[in-house]
Scaffold this motif. Structure first.
Motif, PDB file in Angstrom:
ATOM      1  N   VAL A  25       0.850  -1.188   0.000  1.00  0.00           N
ATOM      2  CA  VAL A  25       0.000   0.000   0.000  1.00  0.00           C
ATOM      3  C   VAL A  25       0.889   1.242   0.000  1.00  0.00           C
ATOM      4  O   VAL A  25       1.861   1.324   0.763  1.00  0.00           O
ATOM      5  N   VAL A  26       0.559   2.219  -0.864  1.00  0.00           N
ATOM      6  CA  VAL A  26       1.350   3.445  -0.966  1.00  0.00           C
ATOM      7  C   VAL A  26       0.428   4.648  -0.760  1.00  0.00           C
ATOM      8  O   VAL A  26      -0.575   4.798  -1.465  1.00  0.00           O
ATOM      9  N   CYS A  27       0.756   5.491   0.218  1.00  0.00           N
ATOM     10  CA  CYS A  27      -0.026   6.693   0.533  1.00  0.00           C
ATOM     11  C   CYS A  27       0.901   7.917   0.531  1.00  0.00           C
ATOM     12  O   CYS A  27       2.107   7.782   0.730  1.00  0.00           O
ATOM     13  N   PRO A  28       0.335   9.117   0.372  1.00  0.00           N
ATOM     14  CA  PRO A  28       1.171  10.320   0.464  1.00  0.00           C
ATOM     15  C   PRO A  28       1.832  10.467   1.831  1.00  0.00           C
ATOM     16  O   PRO A  28       2.876  11.103   1.955  1.00  0.00           O
ATOM     17  N   GLN A  29       1.224   9.888   2.874  1.00  0.00           N
ATOM     18  CA  GLN A  29       1.760  10.033   4.236  1.00  0.00           C
ATOM     19  C   GLN A  29       2.886   9.045   4.545  1.00  0.00           C
ATOM     20  O   GLN A  29       3.506   9.130   5.596  1.00  0.00           O
ATOM     21  N   HIS A  30       3.153   8.105   3.652  1.00  0.00           N
ATOM     22  CA  HIS A  30       4.132   7.074   3.956  1.00  0.00           C
ATOM     23  C   HIS A  30       5.559   7.613   4.046  1.00  0.00           C
ATOM     24  O   HIS A  30       5.941   8.537   3.326  1.00  0.00           O
ATOM     25  N   SER A  31       6.310   7.001   4.941  1.00  0.00           N
ATOM     26  CA  SER A  31       7.751   7.239   4.987  1.00  0.00           C
ATOM     27  C   SER A  31       8.374   6.632   3.740  1.00  0.00           C
ATOM     28  O   SER A  31       8.211   5.437   3.467  1.00  0.00           O
ATOM     29  N   LEU A  32       9.084   7.444   2.988  1.00  0.00           N
ATOM     30  CA  LEU A  32       9.708   6.945   1.760  1.00  0.00           C
ATOM     31  C   LEU A  32      10.719   5.844   2.089  1.00  0.00           C
ATOM     32  O   LEU A  32      10.847   4.860   1.362  1.00  0.00           O
ATOM     33  N   GLY A  33      11.421   6.020   3.207  1.00  0.00           N
ATOM     34  CA  GLY A  33      12.386   5.008   3.606  1.00  0.00           C
ATOM     35  C   GLY A  33      11.718   3.680   3.905  1.00  0.00           C
ATOM     36  O   GLY A  33      12.251   2.616   3.587  1.00  0.00           O
ATOM     37  N   GLY A  65      -0.644   7.261  -9.678  1.00  0.00           N
ATOM     38  CA  GLY A  65       0.591   7.588  -8.984  1.00  0.00           C
ATOM     39  C   GLY A  65       0.319   8.449  -7.755  1.00  0.00           C
ATOM     40  O   GLY A  65      -0.624   9.259  -7.740  1.00  0.00           O
ATOM     41  N   VAL A  66       1.137   8.277  -6.724  1.00  0.00           N
ATOM     42  CA  VAL A  66       0.907   8.955  -5.444  1.00  0.00           C
ATOM     43  C   VAL A  66       1.802  10.186  -5.326  1.00  0.00           C
ATOM     44  O   VAL A  66       3.031  10.073  -5.339  1.00  0.00           O
ATOM     45  N   PRO A  67       1.189  11.388  -5.225  1.00  0.00           N
ATOM     46  CA  PRO A  67       2.005  12.594  -5.014  1.00  0.00           C
ATOM     47  C   PRO A  67       2.585  12.593  -3.600  1.00  0.00           C
ATOM     48  O   PRO A  67       1.848  12.654  -2.615  1.00  0.00           O
ATOM     49  N   HIS A  68       3.882  12.510  -3.523  1.00  0.00           N
ATOM     50  CA  HIS A  68       4.579  12.404  -2.242  1.00  0.00           C
ATOM     51  C   HIS A  68       5.530  13.589  -2.124  1.00  0.00           C
ATOM     52  O   HIS A  68       6.007  14.112  -3.141  1.00  0.00           O
ATOM     53  N   PRO A  69       5.834  14.061  -0.903  1.00  0.00           N
ATOM     54  CA  PRO A  69       6.787  15.176  -0.753  1.00  0.00           C
ATOM     55  C   PRO A  69       8.125  14.923  -1.443  1.00  0.00           C
ATOM     56  O   PRO A  69       8.818  15.872  -1.819  1.00  0.00           O
ATOM     57  N   ASP A  70       8.475  13.640  -1.638  1.00  0.00           N
ATOM     58  CA  ASP A  70       9.745  13.320  -2.286  1.00  0.00           C
ATOM     59  C   ASP A  70       9.586  12.942  -3.756  1.00  0.00           C
ATOM     60  O   ASP A  70      10.515  12.414  -4.370  1.00  0.00           O
ATOM     61  N   GLY A  71       8.431  13.216  -4.340  1.00  0.00           N
ATOM     62  CA  GLY A  71       8.227  12.929  -5.753  1.00  0.00           C
ATOM     63  C   GLY A  71       7.031  12.036  -5.985  1.00  0.00           C
ATOM     64  O   GLY A  71       6.420  11.503  -5.051  1.00  0.00           O
ATOM     65  N   LEU A  72       6.665  11.850  -7.263  1.00  0.00           N
ATOM     66  CA  LEU A  72       5.518  11.029  -7.617  1.00  0.00           C
ATOM     67  C   LEU A  72       5.910   9.558  -7.517  1.00  0.00           C
ATOM     68  O   LEU A  72       6.878   9.112  -8.135  1.00  0.00           O
ATOM     69  N   LEU A  73       5.150   8.796  -6.723  1.00  0.00           N
ATOM     70  CA  LEU A  73       5.433   7.382  -6.519  1.00  0.00           C
ATOM     71  C   LEU A  73       4.565   6.538  -7.434  1.00  0.00           C
ATOM     72  O   LEU A  73       3.338   6.641  -7.427  1.00  0.00           O
ATOM     73  N   ALA A  74       5.197   5.707  -8.252  1.00  0.00           N
ATOM     74  CA  ALA A  74       4.474   4.877  -9.213  1.00  0.00           C
ATOM     75  C   ALA A  74       3.737   3.741  -8.512  1.00  0.00           C
ATOM     76  O   ALA A  74       4.180   3.239  -7.474  1.00  0.00           O
ATOM     77  N   VAL A  75       2.612   3.343  -9.082  1.00  0.00           N
ATOM     78  CA  VAL A  75       1.856   2.198  -8.560  1.00  0.00           C
ATOM     79  C   VAL A  75       1.402   1.353  -9.746  1.00  0.00           C
ATOM     80  O   VAL A  75       1.472   1.783 -10.897  1.00  0.00           O
TER      81      VAL A  75
END
Length: 342
Positions: A25-33, A65-75
């Motif tokens: 599961v990938v959310c905008p709130q997730h820790s990228l690490g 794709g998930v907009p994340h503070p560190d960039g767009l995360l592909a799904v």
């Protein structure tokens, strides 16, 4: 006759590959690490010799794709794809678990509707998404020790165990602080594949397959999250000399109350008694001395207020899960072997 005519397998024939589908599961709130940790661990598992392989599917609330503070995360898809997996992993959400739960109704609904055979692993605060489904009610769970009280308050039906590094029941695996995610992934690999695969992956990651409880990294009971100024002064007094005998009467006199009132207020503020608080501080101080000081175990015990080395050793092992000598060996980079004996 059929058996006689059947082809004889080559002596070194490889067993057929077993592919295990893992949804993340990938959310905008997730820790990228934390997201990267999950992906890397299972991808590293694919580098191991053997029959087991892991196919990763990243899933978002809307399948985009998930907009994340560190960039767009592909799904690779939306919540409907969770039911295709053998295992669903929810990475750490930092301190934004409640916010993620409030903004991901489709993910929560899909988690709640998973077939019985699909396992779920939550990393740190990822547990908030699963708790929101109600599937953890009546079940044991864990998260980062600093978030445990809030999780328990929001979901009183969950049996939160903040001292546990991992909890596992009915196909649900929860892990503590962020780096405990490695432990959770290794345990999941062991469940999906086998212990030999998990052990080989642990060696590749340069870690242990079975580590100690999260309580090893928690602050002493009574951590200063309360607002009772008198109790804080008493904590300062106890911390100033943890080896000194503790007088409840002297502590009560210091804040002008009875011993009974002292104990009631201290327990209300810190969720522990003055004696338990002193014991936790003594053991934490002993851990530091074992790691840094050139003292024998008996000298460490004496330095923190215990005159019976054997009793100190039993208490230390009960608290930390290992003997003082084993603690020193694990946590000291280099030391004089002459001081390594109990």
């Amino acid at each position: 006759m059929d058996k006689l005519l059947s082809p004889i397998p080559a002596p070194n024939a490889r067993p057929p590959r077993q592919v295990h589908r893992v949804a993340v599961v990938v959310c905008p709130q997730h820790s990228l690490g934390s997201v990267g940790l999950v992906l890397d661990v299972f991808r590293m598992g694919n580098q191991l010799p053997g029959a087991h392989r892991f196919e990763l599917i990243r899933v978002s609330e809307d399948g985009l794709g998930v907009p994340h503070p560190d960039g767009l995360l592909a799904v690779e898809g939306g919540p409907e794809r969770l039911q295709e997996a053998e295992l669903v992993v929810i990475p750490s959400l930092w301190t934004q678990g409640p916010e993620a739960a409030a903004s991901h109704p489709k993910v929560i609904a899909a988690l709640g509707a998973l077939p019985a055979g699909v396992r779920v692993a939550t990393l740190c605060s990822g547990v908030y998404l699963l708790a929101a489904t109600g599937r953890l009610d009546g079940q044991v769970a864990t998260t980062h020790w600093m978030l445990a009280d809030e999780l328990q308050a929001r979901h009183p039906g969950v049996q939160v165990q903040p001292d546990s590094n991992l909890t596992q029941a009915d196909g649900i695996l929860c892990s503590g602080g962020s780096l405990a995610g490695v432990d959770a992934c290794l345990r999941a690999v062991q469940t999906l594949a086998d212990r030999d695969t998990a052990r080989a992956l642990a060696r590749m990651l340069v870690t242990e397959l079975d580590r100690g409880p999260q309580s090893l990294y928690m602050p002493p009971p009574g951590w200063r999250r309360h607002t009772d100024a008198d109790v804080r002064r008493l904590q300062d007094r106890i911390e100033a000399d943890v080896a000194a005998p503790l007088s409840l009467q002297a502590l009560a006199d210091a804040i002008h109350v009875s011993v009974r009132t002292l104990q009631r207020r201290f327990l209300a503020a810190t969720d522990t008694t003055p004696l338990q608080y002193q014991q936790a501080l003594r053991l934490a101080r002993a851990q530091g001395l074992l790691e840094t000081a050139r003292l024998s175990v008996a000298e460490v015990a004496e330095a923190v207020g215990y005159h019976d080395r054997v009793a100190f050793g039993r208490l230390f092992k009960k608290h930390s899960g290992m003997t003082p000598a084993a603690w020193r060996q694990r946590h000291t980079v280099s030391h004089d072997r002459g001081h390594d004996q109990p």
